[in-house]
Design a protein around this motif. Structure first.
Motif, short mmCIF file in Angstrom:
data_model
loop_
_atom_site.label_atom_id
_atom_site.label_comp_id
_atom_site.label_asym_id
_atom_site.label_seq_id
_atom_site.Cartn_x
_atom_site.Cartn_y
_atom_site.Cartn_z
N MET A 182 0.85 -1.18 0.00
CA MET A 182 -0.06 0.07 0.17
C MET A 182 0.86 1.30 0.03
SD MET A 182 -2.88 1.09 2.75
CE MET A 182 -2.91 2.77 3.39
N LEU A 183 0.63 2.02 -1.11
CA LEU A 183 1.38 3.27 -1.08
C LEU A 183 0.44 4.44 -0.72
CD1 LEU A 183 2.93 2.72 -4.68
CD2 LEU A 183 4.12 2.36 -2.37
N SER A 184 1.18 5.67 -0.40
CA SER A 184 0.34 6.75 -0.60
C SER A 184 1.36 8.07 -0.25
CB SER A 184 -0.54 7.06 0.82
OG SER A 184 -1.68 8.25 0.62
N ASN A 185 0.68 9.26 -0.85
CA ASN A 185 1.49 10.46 -0.65
C ASN A 185 0.40 11.39 -0.40
OD1 ASN A 185 3.04 12.90 -0.46
ND2 ASN A 185 3.03 13.19 -2.84
N PRO A 186 -0.15 11.33 1.04
CA PRO A 186 -1.40 12.12 1.38
C PRO A 186 -0.99 13.56 1.51
CG PRO A 186 -0.37 11.13 3.21
CD PRO A 186 0.54 10.59 1.97
N PRO A 187 -2.06 14.35 1.74
CA PRO A 187 -1.84 15.64 1.94
C PRO A 187 -1.22 15.97 3.28
CG PRO A 187 -4.10 15.25 2.34
CD PRO A 187 -3.40 14.06 1.54
N TYR A 188 0.01 16.45 3.68
CA TYR A 188 0.75 16.47 4.92
C TYR A 188 1.13 17.67 5.26
CZ TYR A 188 5.03 15.81 1.97
OH TYR A 188 5.88 16.05 0.96
N ILE A 189 0.72 18.81 4.55
CA ILE A 189 1.12 20.21 5.02
C ILE A 189 0.33 20.59 6.10
CG2 ILE A 189 1.73 22.40 4.27
CD1 ILE A 189 2.65 21.12 1.47
#
Length: 291
Positions: A182-189
């Protein structure tokens, strides 16, 4: 060219000369190297007008990639739209790690949450033979863009893109099947950090792809639980994270029972990714993806 470069420098563009060269090459339908080799070549009025329009947009700090509608990432070129995040080179750290982990599975199944352009998932699929992937995004426009990128790269037979609010709207069969990675580059700012971003990011990337509107950790709190449900035994969850978030995200994965929790640094030395492995003893069903 010189006037355009000066205009971009005045607008605060750090790579003014390179930007002007790329935009002129695109307007003239030639390779950028030709602009360097034959700067004296005449430009007709139609191409000149197109170039000046591009320079105007860039002077307003619109990224070159958005003006051109595409971004090179990993080994491919991806179409980007107003619905998608503009892929960053830092995210290749996550791709590299996922490819390495995929080598531990036979015909691995992957899922990418917040897929955007599909660049993470499609980059991995392109390097890992016999792999299959599902890209998930809450934006229908992003799903349409990612689907188009899959077709353009010849990976549409090994990928599927669906609209869902994380895993909430996924088919029961998909949830039952699970995934090896499972991959994710979620909103992290964090919302408090948004004002300090470069205008190329703040004013042109979708807000929802950048920030959760709070502390920047909301998506990980959700996705750690999603990973616990969807990752198969011995499978991996891999997240891209923001600067200084690794301790919290590692803790979230450990709380969900993941083992071997670790991180990876990007080329700038910043801890950019966090991942963990599902214990072998966890129960899960077989793949939903085609034979």
């Amino acid at each position: 060219m010189a006037l355009a470069t000066a205009q971009l420098k005045q607008a605060g563009c750090d790579t003014a000369r390179l930007d002007a060269r790329l935009l002129l090459a695109n307007a003239c339908h030639v390779d950028a190297s030709r602009i360097v080799a034959w700067p004296e070549d005449p430009v007709d009025s139609v191409k000149a007008a197109a170039f000046l329009e591009m320079i105007h947009r860039r002077a307003l700090r619109e990224p070159v990639s958005r003006i051109l509608g595409q971004r090179d990432f990993w080994r491919h070129s991806f179409k980007i739209t107003a619905d998608t995040l503009d892929p960053r080179p830092d995210s290749e750290t996550l791709v590299e790690w996922a490819i390495a982990q995929a080598g531990n599975f036979t015909r691995p199944d992957l899922v990418d949450f917040g897929t955007g352009t599909g660049c993470l998932l499609l980059s991995v699929l392109g390097d890992v033979a016999d792999s299959f992937g599902l890209g998930v995004d809450i934006s229908a426009g992003a799903v349409q863009c990612a689907t188009g990128n899959a077709v353009a790269l010849g990976l549409d037979q090994r990928s599927q893109f669906v609209v869902s609010d994380w895993d909430r709207d996924l088919d029961a069969a998909i949830k039952t099947g699970g995934f090896d990675i499972m991959l994710s580059n979620p909103p992290y700012i964090a919302h408090s950090e948004m004002a300090g971003l470069e205008p190329e990011v703040r004013d042109f990337d979708p807000f929802g792809a950048l920030s959760d509107g709070a502390d920047g950790l909301g998506a990980y709190r959700i996705l750690a639980g999603v990973a616990a449900r969807l990752v198969r035994p011995s499978g991996w969850v891999l997240f891209e994270i923001g600067r200084g978030q690794h301790e919290v995200v590692c803790s979230l994965l450990e709380q969900q029972g993941f083992e071997s929790v670790q991180y990876r640094r990007d080329l700038g030395g910043i801890i950019r990714c966090v991942g963990g492995q599902k214990p072998r003893s966890s129960h899960f069903n077989v793949s939903f993806l085609p034979e």
